[in-house]
Design a protein around this motif. Structure first.
Motif, short mmCIF file in Angstrom:
data_model
loop_
_atom_site.label_atom_id
_atom_site.label_comp_id
_atom_site.label_asym_id
_atom_site.label_seq_id
_atom_site.Cartn_x
_atom_site.Cartn_y
_atom_site.Cartn_z
N UNK A 134 28.03 40.71 56.10
CA UNK A 134 27.05 40.46 57.17
C UNK A 134 27.84 40.25 58.45
N UNK A 135 27.95 41.29 59.27
CA UNK A 135 28.69 41.15 60.51
C UNK A 135 27.88 40.30 61.48
N UNK A 136 28.57 39.59 62.36
CA UNK A 136 27.87 38.70 63.30
C UNK A 136 26.93 39.45 64.21
N UNK A 137 27.21 40.76 64.41
CA UNK A 137 26.30 41.56 65.25
C UNK A 137 25.01 41.89 64.53
N UNK A 138 24.95 41.66 63.19
CA UNK A 138 23.75 41.96 62.41
C UNK A 138 22.99 40.71 62.03
N UNK A 139 23.30 39.58 62.69
CA UNK A 139 22.53 38.36 62.44
C UNK A 139 21.28 38.36 63.30
N UNK A 140 20.28 37.59 62.88
CA UNK A 140 18.99 37.62 63.56
C UNK A 140 18.95 36.69 64.76
N UNK A 141 20.04 35.98 65.07
CA UNK A 141 20.05 35.02 66.17
C UNK A 141 20.52 35.63 67.48
N UNK A 142 20.70 36.93 67.55
CA UNK A 142 21.16 37.56 68.79
C UNK A 142 22.68 37.59 68.86
N UNK A 143 23.20 37.46 70.06
CA UNK A 143 24.65 37.48 70.24
C UNK A 143 25.26 36.18 69.73
N UNK A 144 26.06 36.32 68.69
CA UNK A 144 26.70 35.16 68.08
C UNK A 144 28.21 35.35 68.20
N UNK A 145 28.86 34.37 68.81
CA UNK A 145 30.31 34.46 68.98
C UNK A 145 31.04 34.11 67.69
N UNK A 146 30.50 33.15 66.96
CA UNK A 146 31.15 32.70 65.74
C UNK A 146 30.08 32.53 64.67
N UNK A 147 30.19 33.33 63.60
CA UNK A 147 29.17 33.28 62.56
C UNK A 147 29.13 31.94 61.85
N UNK A 148 30.20 31.16 61.92
CA UNK A 148 30.23 29.86 61.26
C UNK A 148 29.27 28.86 61.88
N UNK A 149 28.81 29.15 63.10
CA UNK A 149 27.85 28.26 63.75
C UNK A 149 26.43 28.47 63.22
N UNK A 150 26.21 29.59 62.53
CA UNK A 150 24.85 29.95 62.10
C UNK A 150 24.71 29.91 60.58
N UNK A 151 25.71 30.41 59.87
CA UNK A 151 25.62 30.54 58.42
C UNK A 151 26.53 29.53 57.73
N UNK A 152 26.11 29.14 56.52
CA UNK A 152 26.89 28.23 55.71
C UNK A 152 27.03 28.81 54.31
N UNK A 153 28.14 28.53 53.68
CA UNK A 153 28.35 28.98 52.31
C UNK A 153 27.31 28.37 51.39
N UNK A 154 26.77 29.19 50.48
CA UNK A 154 25.76 28.73 49.54
C UNK A 154 24.35 29.07 49.94
N UNK A 155 24.13 29.49 51.18
CA UNK A 155 22.79 29.86 51.61
C UNK A 155 22.30 31.09 50.87
N UNK A 156 21.02 31.08 50.53
CA UNK A 156 20.39 32.24 49.90
C UNK A 156 19.52 32.93 50.94
N UNK A 157 19.79 34.22 51.14
CA UNK A 157 19.12 34.98 52.20
C UNK A 157 18.58 36.28 51.64
N UNK A 158 17.76 36.90 52.46
CA UNK A 158 17.25 38.25 52.16
C UNK A 158 17.85 39.18 53.20
#
Length: 652
Positions: free
Chosen positions: A489-513
């Motif tokens: 999941x590249x940071x450019x493909x996250x649903x939060x828009x422009x994300x500089x660091x994916x660690x600010x949005x995602x956490x290990x263990x999260x279950x996503x679709x």
């Protein structure tokens, strides 16, 4: 008082010479030797007086004693009265002089040669041997040497072509002590053309004499006090280390006037211009693919220079020395003077460069391997070395192939050093041979089936798949699919828009679709995206699933003390609750704590701000912190009405 010294008495001329030489007075010895009729080391000419079995007696003129010459010095018995020149070697005790014919002839020859050097005379000689450095010549019975550069050979002509020929040479140097005689053919006829009265002009050929040598050239006198400079670069088409390799002081040479400045009185001369430039036909003579044989001239760090002919050098780059041997320095393989069989690769006449190859005189082993082992062939080899990026496998002598770490196993790449050791037998599969770059690609995982191939084929681009975040980095997150594969999941493909660091949005263990964007089975890559994908609600925790107490029934907490942590449960002491009720409607105090019956506090609590929930759980279902509860309790306490006054005892 010391006795006066007396001069020795005169001795008879026939007194033994050995006894005379024992006289301690050296002055007397000198006088005796001066008075001797024949002196050792002198040369005399006389006539044959008598021919004996052991010696030939030669009578000398001017009443000098006869000289005896050993008979074995004559190839045939001389005739009586024949004229001979003899060298007096010694005079014995009996006054008999002993002579030598060979030494007399040698001294006479030396005198002639010294005169030839001074006069620039030309002599004939026969070429008796040849080598890479030049030829040996028989001149007047003396072995002389003519350097290759002094032979005046045409392009492509070798010294061996002169064997047995009688040629004219100019004597350029003679060392009587060592008996060395130097010759030159290039200087022959140099003094025949004189231009003493002709003015200098560019392009003119003039005769001159070498007056001096320096490391940068030679000074040549042209006559009438005019001297010109012959630079070392204009002496020969071949490379020279010093002008003395070609010229010597006193040499007569013919030179061409290259430039002339009358005012500055500077004359620039050239010698090589009088012979054909060997590079003029090099493109046709040394066409690419031509096989040549040449000696090694010099060895450098980057390659080997060879001399194809005087003035034409070629370079064998170190990469062209061997197909299989890894060469750090060419001196490991060749040395100056080695004769090499080579193939011409390219010719650049304009820049006077010629590229050669030693290895291409043999077949390319990489091309042979490509024909012998096509892609997909199974091979057995030995591990020659192990690195962090792969394993080198010895397939043939001097030929290794590489198994990249990505071709060791189908799964995630591991450190090759954990799997293999040097010298270990190994079975591999041929993947590709790049003969031009001399690289062989091998594989180990290709020997077995790809267990994940079916899983990659089952994935459809655009499909929604559940994933679990395995690890998060700044550029994105690696998520595990239910099949066991892993996608990015590249940071450019996250649903939060422009994300500089994916660690600010995602956490290990999260279950996503996530949506499958791309599948690359060959590269073991899966690209995922969260854009436009509606995520399911996160399941509540077991603590958050407990039913919340209604606001109307919730007890009013007391203000916590510093020693007592805040607790959302109702206080156990009923007195504060009773004190909070109005005096006129004081109810009977129950045995167990109960919520206040006064509707006013409850109404006040109901009027609390909407953003302050009455439940001890936050809006997102998580359990609040102690500090958050403290803030909520303080807000509730402020909303309570003032505490009613206690009734007096007399009123009770």
């Amino acid at each position: 008082m010391a006795e006066p010294q007396h001069a020795p008495e005169p001795m008879a001329a026939d007194e033994p010479v050995e006894r005379l030489l024992t006289t301690p007075d050296l002055n007397a010895v000198a006088e005796i030797l001066e008075a001797m009729p024949l002196k050792p080391g002198t040369v005399h000419t006389g006539t044959v007086q008598r021919v004996g079995a052991d010696a030939v007696v030669v009578a000398l003129p001017d009443e000098l004693p006869a000289v005896q010459v050993p008979a074995d010095q004559f190839s045939s018995a001389p005739m009586a009265g024949a004229e001979l020149t003899v060298y007096v070697e010694r005079v014995d005790d009996e006054g008999v002089a002993h002579g030598n014919l060979h030494k007399a002839a040698r001294l006479a020859l030396w005198d002639r040669l010294e005169a030839a050097v001074k006069e620039g005379a030309e002599l004939e000689g026969e070429v008796i041997s040849a080598s890479a450095s030049g030829v040996s010549v028989d001149v007047l019975g003396l072995k002389a040497h003519c350097a290759r550069r002094q032979l005046g050979l045409s392009a492509g002509q070798s010294p061996e072509a002169l064997l047995g020929q009688r040629l004219t040479f100019r004597v350029t140097g003679f060392d009587a002590r060592k008996g060395n005689l130097a010759l030159s053919r290039t200087a022959v006829g140099a003094g025949e053309v004189e231009h003493e009265d002709e003015p200098l002009a560019e392009g003119q050929v003039r005769a001159g004499v070498v007056k001096g040598l320096t490391h940068f050239g030679a000074f040549v006198r042209l006559g009438q006090g005019v001297e010109g400079l012959l630079p070392i670069s204009e002496m020969s088409w071949a490379r020279l280390g010093h002008p003395r390799e070609l010229l010597a002081v006193g040499d007569h040479v013919q030179v061409m006037v290259l430039s002339f400045d009358p005012e500055a009185k500077k004359v620039r001369l050239g010698l090589k211009q009088l012979s054909e430039d060997p590079w003029s036909n090099a493109d046709s003579k040394y066409a690419p693919g031509t096989r040549v044989t040449a000696p090694v001239h010099s060895v450098t760090e980057f390659g080997v220079f060879v001399e194809l002919e005087p003035g034409v050098e070629g370079l064998v780059h170190k990469t062209e020395l061997s197909w299989t041997r890894r060469i750090n320095h060419p001196k490991e393989l060749v040395k100056p003077g080695d004769l090499l069989d080579l193939v011409v690769l390219r010719v650049d006449v304009g820049h006077r460069k010629l590229g050669l190859s030693l290895k291409q005189t043999t077949d390319d082993p990489y091309a042979a391997l490509r024909d012998q082992y096509p892609a997909g062939t199974r091979l057995k080899g030995t591990v020659s070395s192990v690195t962090d990026f792969g394993v080198f496998v010895a397939l043939a002598e001097g030929i290794d192939g590489l198994v990249h770490k990505s071709d060791l196993t189908w799964g995630e790449a591991t450190d090759p050093r954990e799997l293999f050791k040097k010298g270990q037998p190994i079975e591999v599969m041929m993947l590709d041979i790049d003969a031009e770059r001399q690289r062989i690609s091998l594989g180990v995982k290709q020997l077995g089936p790809d267990e994940d191939a079916a899983k990659f084929e089952a994935l459809e681009v655009g499909a929604l798949v559940p994933v679990t975040v395995a690890r998060v980095v700044d550029f994105g997150a690696f998520a595990a699919l239910e099949s066991g594969l892993e996608g990015l999941l590249h940071r450019s493909e996250l649903d939060q828009g422009n994300v500089e660091d994916a660690r600010e949005v995602l956490k290990a263990g999260q279950t996503l679709l996530a949506r499958v964007m791309a599948v690359e089975p060959a590269r073991r890559r899966i690209s995922l995206s969260l854009k436009g994908v509606e995520q399911p609600e996160q399941p509540a925790t077991s603590e958050a699933a407990e039913p919340a107490v209604p606001a109307e029934a919730a007890p009013v907490p007391t203000q916590p003390t510093p020693d007592t942590p805040a607790d959302p449960e109702p206080p156990s002491d009923p007195e504060p609750a009773a004190e909070a009720e109005p005096a006129e409607s004081e109810p009977e105090t129950p045995a167990d704590p109960a919520p206040p019956s006064d509707p006013e506090p409850a109404a006040k609590a109901a009027e609390a701000p909407a953003d302050t929930p009455a439940s001890p759980l936050l809006a997102d279902g998580a359990r609040p912190s102690v500090a958050a509860l403290d803030d909520k309790l303080a807000a509730l306490m402020q909303a309570l009405p003032p505490k009613a006054a206690e009734p007096k005892k007399d009123q009770e």
